[in-house]
Design an enzyme around this catalytic site. Sequence first.
Site, PDB file in Angstrom:
ATOM      1  N   ASP A  51       0.826  -1.211   0.000  1.00  0.00           N
ATOM      2  CA  ASP A  51       0.000   0.000   0.000  1.00  0.00           C
ATOM      3  C   ASP A  51       0.861   1.263   0.000  1.00  0.00           C
ATOM      4  O   ASP A  51       0.811   2.091   0.920  1.00  0.00           O
ATOM      5  CB  ASP A  51      -0.937   0.018   1.211  1.00  0.00           C
ATOM      6  CG  ASP A  51      -2.021  -1.028   1.127  1.00  0.00           C
ATOM      7  OD1 ASP A  51      -2.348  -1.469   0.012  1.00  0.00           O
ATOM      8  OD2 ASP A  51      -2.563  -1.420   2.179  1.00  0.00           O
ATOM      9  N   GLU A 228     -11.642  -2.019  -2.259  1.00  0.00           N
ATOM     10  CA  GLU A 228     -10.966  -1.216  -1.252  1.00  0.00           C
ATOM     11  C   GLU A 228      -9.832  -0.425  -1.897  1.00  0.00           C
ATOM     12  O   GLU A 228      -9.617  -0.496  -3.113  1.00  0.00           O
ATOM     13  CB  GLU A 228     -10.417  -2.110  -0.139  1.00  0.00           C
ATOM     14  CG  GLU A 228      -9.463  -3.188  -0.624  1.00  0.00           C
ATOM     15  CD  GLU A 228      -9.070  -4.158   0.478  1.00  0.00           C
ATOM     16  OE1 GLU A 228      -9.613  -4.055   1.599  1.00  0.00           O
ATOM     17  OE2 GLU A 228      -8.210  -5.025   0.216  1.00  0.00           O
TER      18      GLU A 228
END
Length: 373
Positions: A51, A228
Amino acid sequence: MARMDLIVWALLVWLGVVHAIPADTPFKPPAIFSETTSYPLPNQGDIAVHDPNILPYNGEYYLFRGGVHIPILKAASLDGPWRRIGTVLDEASIIQKENRTRPWAPTTVEYNGRVYCYYTVSKHGSRNSAIGVASADSPEGAWTDHGAVVSTEEGPQSQIWPYTKSNAIDAAFITDHQTGKPYLLYGSFWGGIFQVPLAEDLLSVEDPEHPHAKNLAHQPGKLINPEEGSFMNYHEPYYYLWFSQGKCCRFPTKGFPVMGQEYSIRVGRSTNVRGPFVDKEGVELQKGGGTIAYDSNHGQVYAPGGLGVLSGNGSSQDILYYHYLNTSIGFKDADAQLGYSYLDYVDGWPEPRQKLMIMPVFLVAAGYLWLYW
């Protein structure tokens, strides 16, 4: 073959439904890694990161990552090398939720001369989550932790829709191209991706008691909504809503899904920052749509996601960056690598390219001749 697959196979052999593989027949495991060449191999970011979040600032790149107090790294190029320069927080987040010492999925933006880092405090698989924010005069300056902007399940305003059904993780930020109004995006699994208007100081929702939220991406009728890690960018005349969909991680312990059900990067577009967003087939993202922009490929790139977009200008292309698992390195979360691709926009749809598109010299020369003829 996964353990459960072996158990099922052995049971079927024992029941006589299928025959055991002869000893002299080589076993071929089920296909897991896509060999497609429809997507380019990534440019290498020279760092292991899950991420990633990258902020260009004063001619350099700052990379923010999940971890103790949110580490900050710096490089002169996306190719690295990256040098750690500090952390966003000096101590645990002031948000009283689990993993407050190790926030994750940060998103950092520059706005009105100040830098803001939105971060997640949560336990994996839990909806008891919050998105916090810290600010500083520069990425290397002294940061101030302002606490929660959005809380779900427990915390201030958590009893108000959409906080009653959503999950406050994976923050993203966008401003309206015409008005400059700021918005926060967030969400994962529970209800999909949401967007709320922010106050001008970016430290809270504009109207906490009436969030004026929009549900931008969702898969109605499904028990699990594996959407997401959203991100939004503007490339005239469209806003592009990006997100990751599928199984993201923990493959060594949880096993590999059927090919195509791992993380992939999806996108939709709208002329309005608040949507509705549609995919290339005209299906609304709020109704389950989402065009695959980047996916596992070449038998080497697996489960790309956790993305961001660096906006170019008249002389440079937009850049899509992301993490991915290199099948020759490993499949633990800590093995995730930083990759990036240049973006072309074909008929208004972003398409990743490995190489920077440079106009041939003879075309440049011809342009000058035409201009000054």
